[in-house]
Design a protein around this motif. Structure first.
Motif, mmCIF file in Angstrom:
data_model
loop_
_atom_site.group_PDB
_atom_site.id
_atom_site.type_symbol
_atom_site.label_atom_id
_atom_site.label_comp_id
_atom_site.label_asym_id
_atom_site.label_seq_id
_atom_site.Cartn_x
_atom_site.Cartn_y
_atom_site.Cartn_z
ATOM 1 N N THR A 179 26.311 50.768 42.228
ATOM 2 C CA THR A 179 27.275 49.903 41.552
ATOM 3 C C THR A 179 26.675 48.501 41.418
ATOM 4 O O THR A 179 25.926 48.052 42.289
ATOM 5 C CB THR A 179 28.589 49.823 42.358
ATOM 6 O OG1 THR A 179 29.119 51.138 42.482
ATOM 7 C CG2 THR A 179 29.599 48.913 41.686
ATOM 8 N N ILE A 180 27.017 47.825 40.325
ATOM 9 C CA ILE A 180 26.496 46.476 40.088
ATOM 10 C C ILE A 180 27.661 45.513 39.972
ATOM 11 O O ILE A 180 28.554 45.688 39.134
ATOM 12 C CB ILE A 180 25.652 46.423 38.800
ATOM 13 C CG1 ILE A 180 24.505 47.427 38.874
ATOM 14 C CG2 ILE A 180 25.120 45.010 38.570
ATOM 15 C CD1 ILE A 180 23.768 47.596 37.576
ATOM 16 N N SER A 181 27.675 44.496 40.810
ATOM 17 C CA SER A 181 28.662 43.427 40.706
ATOM 18 C C SER A 181 28.083 42.320 39.833
ATOM 19 O O SER A 181 26.929 41.916 40.019
ATOM 20 C CB SER A 181 29.012 42.870 42.088
ATOM 21 O OG SER A 181 29.623 43.863 42.891
ATOM 22 N N ILE A 182 28.873 41.845 38.882
ATOM 23 C CA ILE A 182 28.435 40.809 37.955
ATOM 24 C C ILE A 182 29.073 39.492 38.366
ATOM 25 O O ILE A 182 30.303 39.366 38.377
ATOM 26 C CB ILE A 182 28.804 41.174 36.505
ATOM 27 C CG1 ILE A 182 28.118 42.491 36.119
ATOM 28 C CG2 ILE A 182 28.418 40.060 35.547
ATOM 29 C CD1 ILE A 182 28.565 43.057 34.789
ATOM 30 N N ILE A 183 28.232 38.520 38.729
ATOM 31 C CA ILE A 183 28.707 37.228 39.237
ATOM 32 C C ILE A 183 28.177 36.133 38.319
ATOM 33 O O ILE A 183 26.963 36.034 38.099
ATOM 34 C CB ILE A 183 28.227 36.992 40.677
ATOM 35 C CG1 ILE A 183 28.602 38.179 41.578
ATOM 36 C CG2 ILE A 183 28.778 35.686 41.226
ATOM 37 C CD1 ILE A 183 27.926 38.170 42.919
ATOM 38 N N ARG A 184 29.077 35.308 37.795
ATOM 39 C CA ARG A 184 28.650 34.261 36.860
ATOM 40 C C ARG A 184 28.859 32.875 37.468
ATOM 41 O O ARG A 184 29.738 32.675 38.307
ATOM 42 C CB ARG A 184 29.388 34.387 35.535
ATOM 43 C CG ARG A 184 28.978 35.647 34.782
ATOM 44 C CD ARG A 184 29.327 35.601 33.303
ATOM 45 N NE ARG A 184 28.630 36.675 32.618
ATOM 46 C CZ ARG A 184 29.121 37.899 32.443
ATOM 47 N NH1 ARG A 184 30.326 38.196 32.881
ATOM 48 N NH2 ARG A 184 28.411 38.827 31.831
ATOM 49 N N SER A 185 28.048 31.942 36.995
ATOM 50 C CA SER A 185 28.193 30.557 37.438
ATOM 51 C C SER A 185 29.590 30.055 37.098
ATOM 52 O O SER A 185 30.160 30.408 36.055
ATOM 53 C CB SER A 185 27.154 29.669 36.754
ATOM 54 O OG SER A 185 25.855 30.065 37.078
ATOM 55 N N GLU A 186 30.100 29.203 37.953
ATOM 56 C CA GLU A 186 31.396 28.605 37.688
ATOM 57 C C GLU A 186 31.225 27.448 36.708
ATOM 58 O O GLU A 186 30.663 26.418 37.044
ATOM 59 C CB GLU A 186 32.026 28.110 38.991
ATOM 60 C CG GLU A 186 32.398 29.229 39.953
ATOM 61 C CD GLU A 186 33.079 28.721 41.199
ATOM 62 O OE1 GLU A 186 33.369 27.500 41.257
ATOM 63 O OE2 GLU A 186 33.303 29.521 42.109
ATOM 64 N N THR A 187 31.645 27.662 35.507
ATOM 65 C CA THR A 187 31.546 26.629 34.483
ATOM 66 C C THR A 187 32.662 26.840 33.476
ATOM 67 O O THR A 187 33.029 27.974 33.172
ATOM 68 C CB THR A 187 30.173 26.665 33.778
ATOM 69 O OG1 THR A 187 30.142 25.671 32.772
ATOM 70 C CG2 THR A 187 29.896 28.021 33.145
#
Length: 446
Positions: free
Chosen positions: A434-442
């Motif tokens: 499984t892949i968790s997708i984490i994005r910068s907080e912007t």
């Protein structure tokens, strides 16, 4: 329609007549953004949040910005190339024709469309190596004027020119340099004057022809753009813009632009060289990371291999695949190939589609006809030494490898936005794949 991005691309192209000039221009852009130059022959002192770049052969460059949270970090890489098909000037270049003309002896570099180089203003650019006080120096040169031309043979003398004529590069493609007055002068003299050095001081030259035609915006609704060297300065330009404006604390963001893709990449500065591997491993060591950390960073990372794709040709739709043909101004092209000339697979495609959806940009799929042999690009070549999840993407264009290529005006902003989101994204792999997708907080990416 806003032409800001297009005008900036045109500026890149005009400042990049050769790969040497393209990399020099990228260096200027990086330094203006606060990037520090590193050198392969010197020790690297780097730190989290730092921004750096290194070049090889002055024709390839790798820039990188280091995240601030490197507990479980990933390499996020984009790859493009700086070279385009052209003609290289041979060492002993001048050929006298009956005491009246001077030609230049050239050889083909890459797979150009020969006819597109004829009857248009050309010039010469590249680099020289010169000696002064027991030191060898390098200087870029550009004879910034209409200097040479490859004249066609009149149809009256070549009645078969429109019937599948085969061009001979040693005969048909030699540029005319001057009249009889030129017999007493040399190209080397002119290059020395342009570089402001003594002719006898020049010890080496890498010189190429380039097309002098101005880029243009055209079409009924100004929807098309044309210029020399879209393949692959357009890919380099769009990935560079996304790289500069995208970052994630858990990533080491990498921008790579290689030379010699058009001739197979098997050079010290090509995509199949050790350049990327050397750079990534040196980053890892300089940050005090282990070999185990390096392999984990690759396993959870991703690379975008960015090189343009063939748009369906309006005169020859039969050359396109029945269900996987692409069009200018209809989004980023995802390229697939069963034989892995394009490295895209379901895993990489899924990740990139999520990126495009988040960026609100369209995408389309390209595949060659199954009975036609297509070209290759960077992605599969890099894998020999740096293996990580990779997708081959690009922008749709017409007349690839022509001296004057055509693309869609809308597609560039889409690519920039998607690349920016890619660099803003971190992928965290779980034990069950499984892949968790984490994005910068912007609040606003673009």
């Amino acid at each position: 329609m806003d032409h800001t991005t297009t005008k900036e691309l045109f500026k890149w192209i005009k400042n990049s007549p050769t790969p040497f000039h393209a990399i020099a221009y990228m260096k200027q852009q990086l330094q203006a953004e606060g990037y520090q130059e590193l050198f392969e022959h010197k020790e690297w002192n780097i730190h989290p949040s730092g921004k750096y770049f290194v070049t090889r052969n002055q024709s390839s460059i790798i820039a990188f910005q280091i995240g601030t949270d490197l507990q479980d970090y990933s390499f996020h890489i984009s790859a493009s190339h700086s070279d385009s098909p052209t003609f290289k000037i041979k060492e002993n270049a001048q050929i006298e024709i009956k005491g009246k003309y001077t030609q230049l002896n050239t050889e083909g570099y890459g797979g150009m469309i020969c006819a597109s180089w004829m009857d248009r203003p050309l010039s010469i650019a590249g680099r020289i190596i010169y000696k002064q006080n027991d030191r060898l120096y390098t200087k870029l040169v550009d004879v910034n004027k209409d200097l040479v031309l490859i004249p066609s043979v009149a149809i009256h003398m070549n009645r078969n020119v429109n019937d599948g004529f085969k061009w001979n590069k040693q005969v048909d493609m030699l540029p005319l340099y001057g009249g009889k007055e030129t017999l007493h002068n040399t190209l080397k003299q002119q290059i020395a004057k342009e570089a402001d050095v003594e002719e006898s001081a020049i010890y080496g030259m890498d010189l190429y022809l380039y097309n002098r035609m101005e880029p243009s915006i055209w079409g009924a609704n100004q929807e098309f753009i044309s210029a020399p060297r879209f393949d692959d300065l357009q890919g380099a330009f769009t990935t560079f813009q996304g790289f500069i404006n995208g970052t994630h604390a858990k990533n080491i963001a990498v921008f790579a632009c290689f030379d010699n893709e058009e001739v197979g990449s098997l050079t010290k500065q090509g995509a199949e060289s050790t350049f990327l591997y050397d750079t990534l491993t040196r980053i890892n060591v300089a940050l005090g990371k282990t070999k185990e950390d390096y392999h984990r960073a690759l396993a959870s990372g991703m690379m975008l291999s960015v090189d343009n794709a063939h748009a369906l040709h309006p005169n020859h739709p039969e050359y396109a695949d029945a269900t996987n043909s692409v069009y200018m101004n209809e989004g980023i092209v995802i390229k697939t190939h069963a034989g892995q000339k394009y490295t895209s697979d379901a895993h990489a495609i899924a990740l990139f589609k999520d990126i495009c959806d988040y960026a609100h940009v369209p995408y389309q799929f390209y595949a060659n006809r199954s009975d036609m042999v297509g070209g290759s690009t960077l992605g599969n070549l890099v894998q020999r030494l740096v293996s990580l999840s990779t997708i081959d993407i690009g922008l749709a264009q017409l007349a690839m490898h022509s001296a004057y290529e055509t693309a869609g005006i809308k597609d560039m902003d889409d690519m920039i936005h998607a690349v920016q989101v890619f660099y803003h994204t971190h992928f965290q792999l779980e034990s069950d794949h499984t892949i968790s997708i984490i994005r910068s907080e912007t609040n606003k990416l673009f």
